[in-house]
Design a protein around this motif. Structure first.
Motif, short mmCIF file in Angstrom:
data_model
loop_
_atom_site.label_atom_id
_atom_site.label_comp_id
_atom_site.label_asym_id
_atom_site.label_seq_id
_atom_site.Cartn_x
_atom_site.Cartn_y
_atom_site.Cartn_z
N UNK A 210 21.20 -2.77 -38.37
CA UNK A 210 19.84 -2.88 -37.80
C UNK A 210 19.63 -4.30 -37.26
N UNK A 211 20.09 -5.29 -38.02
CA UNK A 211 19.92 -6.68 -37.57
C UNK A 211 20.68 -6.90 -36.26
N UNK A 212 21.88 -6.31 -36.17
CA UNK A 212 22.67 -6.47 -34.94
C UNK A 212 21.93 -5.84 -33.76
N UNK A 213 21.26 -4.71 -34.03
CA UNK A 213 20.51 -4.05 -32.94
C UNK A 213 19.32 -4.93 -32.50
N UNK A 214 18.61 -5.46 -33.49
CA UNK A 214 17.41 -6.25 -33.15
C UNK A 214 17.80 -7.50 -32.36
N UNK A 215 19.03 -7.98 -32.58
CA UNK A 215 19.49 -9.17 -31.84
C UNK A 215 19.61 -8.85 -30.34
N UNK A 216 19.85 -7.58 -30.00
CA UNK A 216 19.92 -7.18 -28.58
C UNK A 216 18.61 -7.55 -27.86
N UNK A 217 17.49 -7.47 -28.60
CA UNK A 217 16.19 -7.69 -27.97
C UNK A 217 16.02 -9.15 -27.53
N UNK A 218 16.86 -10.05 -28.08
CA UNK A 218 16.77 -11.45 -27.67
C UNK A 218 17.18 -11.63 -26.20
N UNK A 219 17.84 -10.62 -25.63
CA UNK A 219 18.24 -10.69 -24.21
C UNK A 219 17.08 -10.38 -23.27
N UNK A 220 15.97 -9.86 -23.82
CA UNK A 220 14.89 -9.39 -22.94
C UNK A 220 14.25 -10.54 -22.17
N UNK A 221 13.88 -10.22 -20.94
CA UNK A 221 13.20 -11.22 -20.10
C UNK A 221 11.91 -10.63 -19.56
N UNK A 222 11.06 -11.53 -19.09
CA UNK A 222 9.78 -11.13 -18.51
C UNK A 222 10.01 -10.05 -17.44
N UNK A 223 9.22 -8.98 -17.50
CA UNK A 223 9.33 -7.93 -16.48
C UNK A 223 10.31 -6.83 -16.85
N UNK A 224 11.13 -7.04 -17.87
CA UNK A 224 12.02 -5.96 -18.30
C UNK A 224 11.19 -4.81 -18.88
N UNK A 225 11.78 -3.63 -18.91
CA UNK A 225 11.10 -2.47 -19.53
C UNK A 225 12.05 -1.83 -20.53
N UNK A 226 11.55 -1.59 -21.72
CA UNK A 226 12.36 -0.95 -22.76
C UNK A 226 11.80 0.46 -22.97
N UNK A 227 12.65 1.47 -22.83
CA UNK A 227 12.22 2.86 -23.02
C UNK A 227 12.73 3.34 -24.38
N UNK A 228 11.80 3.65 -25.28
CA UNK A 228 12.15 4.06 -26.65
C UNK A 228 11.94 5.56 -26.75
N UNK A 229 13.02 6.32 -26.99
CA UNK A 229 12.82 7.77 -27.07
C UNK A 229 13.73 8.45 -28.08
N UNK A 230 13.23 9.51 -28.65
CA UNK A 230 14.03 10.36 -29.54
C UNK A 230 13.77 10.10 -31.00
N UNK A 231 14.41 10.93 -31.80
CA UNK A 231 14.15 10.87 -33.24
C UNK A 231 14.85 9.66 -33.86
#
Ligand SMILES: Nc1ncnc2c1ncn2[C@@H]1O[C@H](COP(=O)(O)OP(=O)(O)O)[C@@H](O)[C@H]1O
Ligand SMILES: O=P(O)(O)OC[C@H]1O[C@](O)(COP(=O)(O)O)[C@@H](O)[C@@H]1O
Length: 304
Positions: free
Chosen positions: A113-134
């Motif tokens: 989970x920590x490794x996944x959350x580290x991916x979010x550090x790449x986000x920049x202004x204007x990006x869009x994250x689509x969260x879907x599914x169970x």
């Protein structure tokens, strides 16, 4: 950049046979393993619309390897966290009627989970994250909500396709768009709708709770888009529905992929409606030529 998140992807094992005789040995005519998961479906349509995107999530084991192989084959850019447990297999039986058995999903560790959350550090202004599914059962029930402060701090937007309280809990973070179907919308307010007016009143409440835009999909009965200033309606395209998988994911992809280029909710809704119908009219997730073929049928009307 658009990032799609499929935390609990699956290899869909699609079994085709004439009929299922319960309690007997049944022999299939045709079987195939297909990479599945709602965020992955969104990525697939974004690719068809030529919109750069990356698929995020968790994969593991032999099924995870096959899933990533298929994504690479389809040229879906992906950066999944590898887990030690095995990606689930969802069984889809296509006989006289369609039945599905969706597995619960793998165990995901704190470290993963920590490794996944580290991916979010790449986000920049204007990006869009689509969260879907169970969510896989080992993830906390508010896993999506936990991601939102980081997404908002990066001045990125998010879209969430989930239901019930899990959806309501995210609204104060102002999702760019949500897309309940009319049944999910009624369930959110513990009601049934006797008219479209009643339905629109409930959709409006979701805006008041924080959503920037609300699309309400009604399968073959069309859809609505509710924005802070406008109401729009579009009739569904006319065609033969042959598939119930992924129409909603396709609608979201069409909206987000168009919005990122135009900032125009009505134009985005129109493409979303076309993508949803194109997928409903084909056995798999639609390709560009199928979306283009349906698009002329979609007229978005403003209603007062
Ligand atoms: N039978 C159909 N005919 C035409 N369009 C359809 C059909 N089914 C789905 N669609 C399109 O796909 C969109 C999403 O489908 P829907 O079934 O409402 O979503 P979900 O899969 O999330 O329940 C609809 O708004 C519509 O544009
Ligand atoms: O994450 P969930 O809700 O278990 O759904 C996973 C399933 O969703 C799908 O992406 C399709 O979903 P829909 O049928 O709801 O459109 C399948 O390919 C996959 O097996």
């Amino acid at each position: 950049m658009i990032y799609t998140v499929t935390v609990n992807p699956a290899l869909d094992y699609v079994i085709q046979l004439k009929q299922v005789n319960r309690g007997e040995v049944n022999r299939a005519n045709n079987c195939s393993f297909l990479a599945g998961g709602k965020g992955i479906n969104v990525s697939q349509i974004l690719n068809q619309l030529d919109i750069d995107n990356t698929a995020w999530g968790f994969v593991g084991g032999f099924t995870g390897k096959e899933l990533v192989r298929q994504l690479n084959q389809r040229r879906i850019v992906n950066d999944f966290v590898t887990i030690s447990d095995v990606t689930r297999v969802n069984v889809k039986v296509h006989a006289e009627e369609e039945s599905e058995i969706n597995a619960a999903g793998p165990n995901i560790t704190e470290q993963e989970i920590t490794a996944f959350k580290a991916r979010l550090n790449d986000l920049q202004k204007g990006d869009i994250v689509v969260l879907s599914g169970s969510l896989a059962p080992s993830l906390p029930v508010d896993f999506y909500k936990e991601l939102l402060p980081t997404i908002k701090e990066a001045q990125a937007d998010f879209v969430i396709d989930t239901t019930g309280q899990a959806l309501l809990d995210t609204l104060s973070y102002k999702p760019l768009v949500i897309k309940p179907n009319h049944h999910e919308l009624a369930d959110l307010f513990n009601t049934t709708f006797n008219s479209d007016k009643e339905m629109l009143e409930c959709a409006r409440k979701l805006l008041d709770m924080g959503a920037q835009n609300v699309m309400v999909s009604m399968a073959g009965k069309g859809g609505y888009l509710i924005t802070p200033k406008h109401f729009y309606h579009a009739k569904a395209a006319v065609g033969t529905a042959v598939n119930s998988v992924g129409a909603g994911d396709s609608m979201i992809a069409g909206f987000v992929g168009t919005y990122v280029k135009t900032n125009d909710p009505a134009a985005s809704f129109r493409i979303g409606m076309a993508c949803g119908a194109a997928t409903a009219f084909t056995k798999d997730i639609a390709v560009k030529s199928q979306i283009d073929a349906v698009l002329p049928q979609i007229n978005v009307e403003e209603i007062s």
